[in-house]
Motif scaffolding. Structure first.
Motif, PDB file in Angstrom:
ATOM      1  N   SER A  67      -3.677  -8.126  29.833  1.00 50.95           N
ATOM      2  CA  SER A  67      -4.536  -8.561  31.510  1.00 50.95           C
ATOM      3  C   SER A  67      -3.174  -9.024  31.736  1.00 50.95           C
ATOM      4  O   SER A  67      -3.429 -10.235  31.458  1.00 50.95           O
ATOM      5  N   LEU A 113     -12.266  -2.611  29.868  1.00 55.48           N
ATOM      6  CA  LEU A 113     -12.662  -2.187  31.265  1.00 55.48           C
ATOM      7  C   LEU A 113     -13.290  -3.228  31.317  1.00 55.48           C
ATOM      8  O   LEU A 113     -13.466  -4.369  32.054  1.00 55.48           O
ATOM      9  N   ARG A 161      -3.757   2.006  30.682  1.00 56.64           N
ATOM     10  CA  ARG A 161      -4.633   1.888  29.283  1.00 56.64           C
ATOM     11  C   ARG A 161      -3.365   3.129  28.519  1.00 56.64           C
ATOM     12  O   ARG A 161      -3.331   4.108  29.376  1.00 56.64           O
ATOM     13  N   ASP A 190      -6.091   0.323  36.043  1.00 54.11           N
ATOM     14  CA  ASP A 190      -6.205   0.857  34.998  1.00 54.11           C
ATOM     15  C   ASP A 190      -4.886   1.056  34.116  1.00 54.11           C
ATOM     16  O   ASP A 190      -4.393   2.307  35.146  1.00 54.11           O
ATOM     17  N   THR A 232      -9.275   3.870  37.705  1.00 49.35           N
ATOM     18  CA  THR A 232      -9.409   4.283  36.492  1.00 49.35           C
ATOM     19  C   THR A 232      -9.771   5.462  36.206  1.00 49.35           C
ATOM     20  O   THR A 232      -9.799   6.479  37.450  1.00 49.35           O
ATOM     21  N   THR A 285     -12.362  -6.703  32.075  1.00 49.36           N
ATOM     22  CA  THR A 285     -11.809  -6.665  32.854  1.00 49.36           C
ATOM     23  C   THR A 285     -13.119  -7.001  34.098  1.00 49.36           C
ATOM     24  O   THR A 285     -12.462  -7.686  35.239  1.00 49.36           O
TER      25      THR A 285
END
Length: 313
Positions: A142, A179, A98, A96, A200, A182
Motif C-alpha cells: 500500500s 483491507l 486488489r 482498492d 472497494t 488499510t
C-alpha cells in the motif's frame, strides 16, 4: 497497458482528464444516499464541521439550542456557545486495487471504476479548496498520502493509483488482511472531522472491519463506495464463454448450475456485508457498477444540475 485497453486498465492521463468532468458534477456531500442495491436505507453525511468560537451572553435572535445551561445557572445570566463553520475539511481516499477488483464483464474492470470514482472525488475536493490524501492498496503493498491542498501532490497520488492499476495483470494474491490493515492506517491518518471514502468490492470484510469502521466513524464521516460488476450478481447463460485476465484465457461453461450458484452466493455475501455495515453504523453506501460510466452514476446518485437526487442504475 494503455488507457484504451477496453477498460482493463487506466492511465494517469485519463484520471487527469476527469478533472473537467468533476467541474460539472453536483457535490456529493451532506446529501442523503438511498440505493436500491443496498435497500431503502437512507444515510446522511454531516458535511463541514463546526469549531467552537466563543461563549457569550444570550442576545435576542440567538439559537436557544446553543444555550450553555451550566454557565447560565452559575452566572445567573443566559449564555450561549457560538460556533463557526470550519474553513476546510480534509478528505481521505482508500482505493482498492486488489486482484478481486480485476474483474469486469461490461464497460470496465472494477479496479478501473474504483480509480475513476477516486479521481472524481479528488478533483472535486481540490476545487472546493480542501485537502486531499489517502491510501492506495493491493494484495501485497500500500502507499499512503497525507492530505494536502496541492495539485502536484494530487497528481502524484493519481500516478501511484495508475501504477497500482496497471500492475494488476502481474499481481498474485497474498495478504488476506490487507483491507483491515488499510483501515488501521486510516485511523492513524484521519484526525477529526475527516471525510473518508472507502472504495472497494468488500472482498474479505469481517467483524474486525466493522469494528475498525465504527472507530473511524466516531470522529469522522465514512462513505463506502461499493464497486460491483453486473455479472457478479447474476451470471448470464450464454453457453461457453472465454474469460481472460489480459494474459491468460480460459473457457467457462455458463450453463453450469453449480457455477451460477457460486456466483450468486458470492455476490449475496458481499451485498449482505454492505447491508450489515449500514445497519450497524449508519454507513452511507454508493453502489458503483462497472457497466456505466462513473460520471453518469454520480449524477444519478446526487442529482443533475436541477439538484434532484436519484438512484444508481
Amino acid at each position: 497497458m494503455s488507457d484504451t485497453a477496453a477498460g482493463v486498465s487506466i492511465g494517469v492521463e485519463a484520471l487527469m482528464a476527469l478533472r473537467y468532468e468533476a467541474r460539472s458534477l453536483p457535490l456529493g456531500r451532506s446529501r442523503p444516499v438511498n440505493n436500491t442495491l443496498i435497500g431503502r436505507h437512507r444515510s446522511h453525511v454531516r458535511g463541514r464541521g463546526l469549531d467552537f468560537e466563543e461563549l457569550r451572553q444570550y442576545r435576542i435572535g440567538d439559537d436557544i439550542r446553543q444555550m450553555d445551561w451550566k454557565v447560565s445557572n452559575r452566572t445567573r445570566k443566559p449564555h450561549v456557545r457560538v460556533y463557526a463553520e470550519e474553513r476546510e475539511r480534509p478528505v481521505l481516499l482508500a482505493v482498492d486495487q486488489r486482484l478481486s477488483m480485476f474483474f469486469g464483464s461490461r464497460r470496465a474492470m472494477k479496479s478501473v471504476a474504483a480509480a475513476e470514482l477516486a479521481a472524481l472525488v479528488g478533483w472535486q475536493t481540490l476545487q472546493n479548496q480542501d485537502r486531499i490524501g489517502g491510501v492506495v492498496f493491493n494484495d501485497s503493498e500500500s502507499r499512503e498520502w497525507r492530505p494536502r491542498r496541492s495539485q502536484s501532490h494530487w497528481l502524484q497520488f493519481l500516478q501511484q493509483l495508475s501504477d497500482f492499476n496497471q500492475r494488476l495483470c502481474d499481481m498474485q494474491q497474498a495478504d488476506g488482511n490487507v483491507l483491515n490493515n488499510t483501515l488501521k492506517r486510516l485511523l492513524n491518518l484521519a484526525g477529526h472531522d475527516t471525510l473518508i471514502y472507502l472504495i472497494t468490492d468488500l472482498e474479505g470484510i469481517d467483524e474486525t472491519s466493522e469494528r475498525l469502521l465504527t472507530q473511524l466513524q466516531q470522529h469522522n464521516d465514512v462513505i463506502l463506495g461499493w464497486v460491483f460488476d453486473p455479472m457478479e450478481r447474476q451470471l448470464p447463460r450464454r453457453g461457453k464463454l472465454a474469460v481472460s485476465d489480459g494474459e491468460y484465457q480460459v473457457e467457462v461453461d455458463t450453463e453450469n448450475n453449480r457455477l451460477h450458484r457460486d456466483f450468486e452466493q458470492l455476490f449475496e455475501a458481499r451485498q449482505q456485508g454492505a447491508q450489515q455495515l449500514m445497519r450497524l453504523s449508519n454507513l452511507p453506501v454508493l453502489s458503483i457498477s462497472t457497466a456505466t460510466p462513473v460520471v453518469q452514476q454520480w449524477r444519478a446518485l446526487f442529482g443533475a444540475a436541477s439538484g434532484q437526487a436519484g438512484q444508481a442504475s
